[in-house]
Design a protein around this motif. Structure first.
Motif, PDB file in Angstrom:
ATOM      1  N   ILE A 191       0.494  -1.180  -0.102  1.00  0.00           N
ATOM      2  CA  ILE A 191       0.207  -0.295   0.247  1.00  0.00           C
ATOM      3  C   ILE A 191       0.787   1.446  -0.363  1.00  0.00           C
ATOM      4  O   ILE A 191       0.497   2.031  -0.847  1.00  0.00           O
ATOM      5  CB  ILE A 191      -0.819  -0.326   0.446  1.00  0.00           C
ATOM      6  N   PRO A 192       2.130   1.582   0.672  1.00  0.00           N
ATOM      7  CA  PRO A 192       2.431   2.599   0.628  1.00  0.00           C
ATOM      8  C   PRO A 192       3.112   2.744  -0.692  1.00  0.00           C
ATOM      9  O   PRO A 192       3.472   3.831  -0.666  1.00  0.00           O
ATOM     10  CB  PRO A 192       3.985   2.047   1.618  1.00  0.00           C
ATOM     11  N   ALA A 200       2.292   1.757  -3.482  1.00  0.00           N
ATOM     12  CA  ALA A 200       1.382   2.250  -4.303  1.00  0.00           C
ATOM     13  C   ALA A 200       0.366   3.296  -4.105  1.00  0.00           C
ATOM     14  O   ALA A 200       0.297   4.205  -4.730  1.00  0.00           O
ATOM     15  CB  ALA A 200      -0.360   1.017  -4.201  1.00  0.00           C
ATOM     16  N   ASN A 201       0.395   4.256  -2.929  1.00  0.00           N
ATOM     17  CA  ASN A 201      -0.225   4.670  -2.425  1.00  0.00           C
ATOM     18  C   ASN A 201       0.605   6.663  -3.032  1.00  0.00           C
ATOM     19  O   ASN A 201       0.743   7.995  -3.895  1.00  0.00           O
ATOM     20  CB  ASN A 201      -0.295   5.399  -1.150  1.00  0.00           C
ATOM     21  N   GLU A 202       2.589   6.482  -2.849  1.00  0.00           N
ATOM     22  CA  GLU A 202       3.305   7.322  -3.415  1.00  0.00           C
ATOM     23  C   GLU A 202       2.967   7.280  -5.081  1.00  0.00           C
ATOM     24  O   GLU A 202       2.594   8.601  -5.102  1.00  0.00           O
ATOM     25  CB  GLU A 202       4.964   5.925  -3.535  1.00  0.00           C
ATOM     26  N   LYS A 203       2.483   6.537  -6.088  1.00  0.00           N
ATOM     27  CA  LYS A 203       2.278   6.504  -6.991  1.00  0.00           C
ATOM     28  C   LYS A 203       1.087   6.870  -7.309  1.00  0.00           C
ATOM     29  O   LYS A 203       0.695   6.847  -8.431  1.00  0.00           O
ATOM     30  CB  LYS A 203       2.843   5.482  -8.341  1.00  0.00           C
ATOM     31  N   ARG A 204       0.076   6.776  -6.265  1.00  0.00           N
ATOM     32  CA  ARG A 204      -1.632   7.120  -6.513  1.00  0.00           C
ATOM     33  C   ARG A 204      -2.334   6.035  -7.258  1.00  0.00           C
ATOM     34  O   ARG A 204      -2.687   6.271  -8.005  1.00  0.00           O
ATOM     35  CB  ARG A 204      -1.903   8.522  -6.916  1.00  0.00           C
ATOM     36  N   ILE A 205      -1.921   4.480  -6.537  1.00  0.00           N
ATOM     37  CA  ILE A 205      -2.655   3.371  -7.616  1.00  0.00           C
ATOM     38  C   ILE A 205      -3.343   3.242  -6.701  1.00  0.00           C
ATOM     39  O   ILE A 205      -3.006   2.407  -5.081  1.00  0.00           O
ATOM     40  CB  ILE A 205      -1.417   2.711  -7.880  1.00  0.00           C
ATOM     41  N   LYS A 206      -4.226   2.173  -7.636  1.00  0.00           N
ATOM     42  CA  LYS A 206      -5.654   2.480  -6.610  1.00  0.00           C
ATOM     43  C   LYS A 206      -5.275   0.092  -6.436  1.00  0.00           C
ATOM     44  O   LYS A 206      -5.171  -0.036  -7.451  1.00  0.00           O
ATOM     45  CB  LYS A 206      -6.594   2.459  -6.267  1.00  0.00           C
ATOM     46  N   ILE A 221       2.682  -2.603  -9.789  1.00  0.00           N
ATOM     47  CA  ILE A 221       2.857  -1.041  -9.382  1.00  0.00           C
ATOM     48  C   ILE A 221       4.224  -0.435  -9.997  1.00  0.00           C
ATOM     49  O   ILE A 221       3.966   0.642 -10.440  1.00  0.00           O
ATOM     50  CB  ILE A 221       3.311  -1.116  -7.812  1.00  0.00           C
ATOM     51  N   ALA A 233       1.011   6.528 -12.985  1.00  0.00           N
ATOM     52  CA  ALA A 233      -0.229   7.170 -11.857  1.00  0.00           C
ATOM     53  C   ALA A 233      -1.403   7.026 -12.045  1.00  0.00           C
ATOM     54  O   ALA A 233      -1.954   7.312 -12.693  1.00  0.00           O
ATOM     55  CB  ALA A 233       0.777   9.116 -11.612  1.00  0.00           C
ATOM     56  N   ASP A 234      -2.326   6.701 -10.958  1.00  0.00           N
ATOM     57  CA  ASP A 234      -3.954   7.149 -11.020  1.00  0.00           C
ATOM     58  C   ASP A 234      -4.435   5.552 -11.964  1.00  0.00           C
ATOM     59  O   ASP A 234      -4.886   5.662 -12.548  1.00  0.00           O
ATOM     60  CB  ASP A 234      -4.380   8.408 -11.664  1.00  0.00           C
TER      61      ASP A 234
END
Length: 82
Positions: A28-29, A31-37, A69, A74-75
């Motif tokens: 999760i960290p 993924a969040n860094e790249k704004r990936i769900k 990932i 991104a997104d």
């Protein structure tokens, strides 16, 4: 390197959903860094309790998701489906 006939899987009964959720939690960290769900979807007909080598399943999932990932835009959405 694994030599011929030297690999011995450690078979155990475990919940594959729990294993996948553990791997997702680790990533999760990143993924969040790249704004990936990042998510998980299991087929309703699938029995989530299996007898297999949990550490190998976890290792493969971790490798595949980390690669997804790393290579996703991104997104984007990265999803594990069983």
């Amino acid at each position: 390197m694994i030599e011929s006939n030297s690999f011995k899987p450690e078979m155990e009964v475990f919940n594959v959903r729990d294993a996948a959720e553990d791997v997702i939690g680790l990533l999760i960290p990143a993924a969040n860094e790249k704004r990936i769900k990042i998510g998980l979807r299991l087929c309703q007909e699938m029995n989530s309790v299996v007898r297999s080598d949990r550490s190998r399943i976890t290792q493969v999932l971790l490798s595949m998701l980390q690669s997804a990932i790393d290579n996703a835009w991104a997104d984007s959405i990265v999803e594990v489906r069983f």
